[in-house]
Design an enzyme around this catalytic site. Structure first.
Site, PDB file in Angstrom:
ATOM      1  N   LYS A 142       0.821  -1.192   0.000  1.00  0.00           N
ATOM      2  CA  LYS A 142       0.000   0.000   0.000  1.00  0.00           C
ATOM      3  C   LYS A 142       0.854   1.240   0.000  1.00  0.00           C
ATOM      4  CE  LYS A 142      -3.681  -1.889   2.578  1.00  0.00           C
ATOM      5  NZ  LYS A 142      -4.652  -1.706   3.606  1.00  0.00           N
ATOM      6  N   ASP A 204      -4.971  -4.708   7.916  1.00  0.00           N
ATOM      7  CA  ASP A 204      -5.401  -3.740   6.898  1.00  0.00           C
ATOM      8  C   ASP A 204      -4.913  -2.322   7.209  1.00  0.00           C
ATOM      9  OD1 ASP A 204      -6.913  -3.132   4.511  1.00  0.00           O
ATOM     10  OD2 ASP A 204      -8.380  -2.150   5.800  1.00  0.00           O
ATOM     11  N   HIS A 209      -0.563   1.670   7.983  1.00  0.00           N
ATOM     12  CA  HIS A 209      -0.827   3.109   8.062  1.00  0.00           C
ATOM     13  C   HIS A 209      -0.482   3.684   9.436  1.00  0.00           C
ATOM     14  CE1 HIS A 209      -2.603   2.777   4.234  1.00  0.00           C
ATOM     15  NE2 HIS A 209      -3.712   2.180   4.616  1.00  0.00           N
ATOM     16  N   GLN A 338      -6.875  14.130   8.586  1.00  0.00           N
ATOM     17  CA  GLN A 338      -8.181  14.056   7.956  1.00  0.00           C
ATOM     18  C   GLN A 338      -9.253  14.364   9.000  1.00  0.00           C
ATOM     19  OE1 GLN A 338      -9.671  12.932   4.903  1.00  0.00           O
ATOM     20  NE2 GLN A 338      -7.724  13.423   3.953  1.00  0.00           N
TER      21      GLN A 338
END
Ligand code: NAP
Length: 448
Positions: A142, A204, A209, A338
């Site tokens: 990713k 995931d 991340h 975000q």
């Protein structure tokens, strides 16, 4: 000459992210157009028109535009099989026909295919299309940047710390009591149920991340701004981090929304009715180094939550100060990624009245407002491909970084006990509030 091969060119990622990002680089002339060739590789039987449609459908450009036509002329579809060496030999012939013995040719292979195909593709690249001397680059999902439109804040975090010594001076156990690293998503796993159900939220999101955010906020200063020094500093931190423990972990799985209009995880197509895959996790780790001794880093991430919110906050340690007792101090330093990009420092000032007293204000850098003149938003994939072409590996994760990340999450990859249920669109399992109070020491703060 740059040959850019996209494996899985018929798929969702290629259409939505890969080709649009390549198109933007092409349009902005960030790459020399005459020296750039794109080959879309996949098994599907696509006509030229199908492929042209795929590469342009998310370009945001009018179909007849000159630049889009030109982009199409630099791109072509190649039908092949990922496990078939002969397909790669043919691909190699095709590449050579464009490259015309250019000694400086660079081949970039982007894998927009499921992980089950990675091995075959890499092994066939190695056997057939590999060019030595750093002229072959392979990109695997990713990307560093959370699939969000802009990840500038993540790149900015170490710069703000290390280029402003006064700020980095706060980043240690003496001043920081706890750190929260949150990535809350309102989106679900619909559309990728198969992949998600066998992986879960830890693999995931947490392993990749959130580990990137953790590195940016907690690493020691790199020796220089070189990519290798930055990566060395990250690896050193990840190796010093103690692995997450089950007893410090809260797993959750969402159920349908309160009004019943949104499906629960187990109602999704293809998800077994007894699946215990976690769609939410909160976990805490500690770092075994001088800078962070005793400071909990609390990670929270989940799907189908009440908001999209990605941020890192430092909870500053309450101290005895002349104007206020320990218990009441505002003490957050927040780096928000975000939905808005900003940096904010809680700051106590004199209440601007004759009677005085204290008032909490915010020192804030708001990307949209304060940096309007200089801020050029870019897509994370665009930046990634640009760096791959230029040979800047900073945004890419090095293998020892990946390994160190896996070591940290290894104990909590999957829940052993049934996940706590939470409602679609809620803030997470009801136990989260108590969890945050315990691990972030919120009882010592007025913030909850
Ligand atoms: N979609 C996203 O937004 C997104 C975001 C982040 C990461 N990713 C990751 O990026 C990769 C690609 O995602 P995607 O959504 O584009 O996947 P996808 O549409 O399911 O697959 C991409 C292409 O790979 C080929 N393919 C699919 N399953 C295969 C199989 N079992 N064996 C061999 N080939 C197969 C298909 O092309 P042909 O049959 O034509 O060869 C398909 O068009 C995955 O690893 C995914 O986890 C995706």
């Amino acid at each position: 000459m740059i040959s850019f091969v996209v494996f899985g060119a018929s798929g969702d990622l290629a259409a939505k992210k890969t080709f649009p990002a390549l198109f933007q680089l092409f349009k902005k002339k960030a790459i020399e157009r005459d020296q750039f060739r794109i080959i879309g590789f996949a098994r599907s039987n696509l006509s030229n028109a199908d492929f042209e449609n795929i590469i342009s459908m998310h370009s945001g450009e009018e179909q007849g535009s000159t630049v889009l036509k030109s982009f199409r002329q630099h791109s072509e579809y190649f039908r092949g099989n990922y496990s078939d060496k002969a397909s790669f030999e043919k691909l190699n012939e095709k590449l050579k026909s464009y490259e015309e013995q250019d000694k400086s040719v660079l081949r970039i292979f982007y894998l927009a295919v499921p992980p089950s195909v990675f091995f075959d593709v890499c092994s066939n690249i190695h056997k057939t299309t590999y060019l030595p001397n750093n002229r072959t680059r392979i990109i695997v999902e990713k990307p560093f940047g959370m699939d969000y439109d802009s990840a500038d804040m993540i790149m900015n975090l170490p710069i703000m710390r290390f280029m402003n010594p006064g700020i980095d001076a706060m980043f240690n156990h003496e001043h920081v009591e706890s750190v929260e690293i949150f990535m809350k998503e309102s989106g679900t796993c619909e559309g990728r149920e198969g992949y998600f159900n066998s992986n879960g939220v830890v693999r995931d999101v947490l392993q990749n991340h959130l580990m990137q955010l953790f590195s940016a906020v907690a690493m020691d200063p790199p020796r220089s701004a070189d990519a290798s020094d930055i990566r060395n500093a990250k690896v050193k931190l990840l190796q010093a981090a103690k692995p997450f423990r089950r007893e410090d972990t809260l797993f959750g799985q969402y159920v349908k929304s309160a009004d019943g209009s949104k499906k629960g995880y187990l109602d999704l197509k293809g998800i077994p009715e007894d699946s215990n895959t976690a769609t939410f996790v909160a976990s805490t780790l500690y770092v075994d180094n001088e800078r962070w001794k005793g400071v909990p880093f609390v990670f929270v991430t989940g799907k189908a939550l009440n908001e999209n919110d990605v941020h890192v906050s430092l909870h500053l340690r309450p101290k005895d100060m002349p104007y206020q007792s320990k218990g009441n101090q505002s003490r957050l330093v927040t780096f928000s990624i975000q939905p808005k990009e900003y940096v904010a420092f809680d700051c106590l000032i004199k209440r601007p009245t004759m009677a005085g007293g204290l008032h909490t204000a915010e020192l804030k850098i708001d990307y949209d407002k304060d940096l309007e003149d200089v801020y050029q938003k870019y897509d994370a994939y665009e930046a990634l491909f640009y760096d791959a072409i230029k040979g800047n590996p900073t945004r890419f994760v090095r293998s020892d970084e990946v390994e160190a990340g896996w070591r940290i999450v290894n104990n909590i990859l999957d829940p052993k006990e049934p996940c706590e249920k939470y409602t679609f669109g809620s803030a997470g399992p009801k136990q989260l509030r108590e969890y945050l109070h315990k691990y972030l020491y919120l009882e010592t703060s007025k913030k909850t």
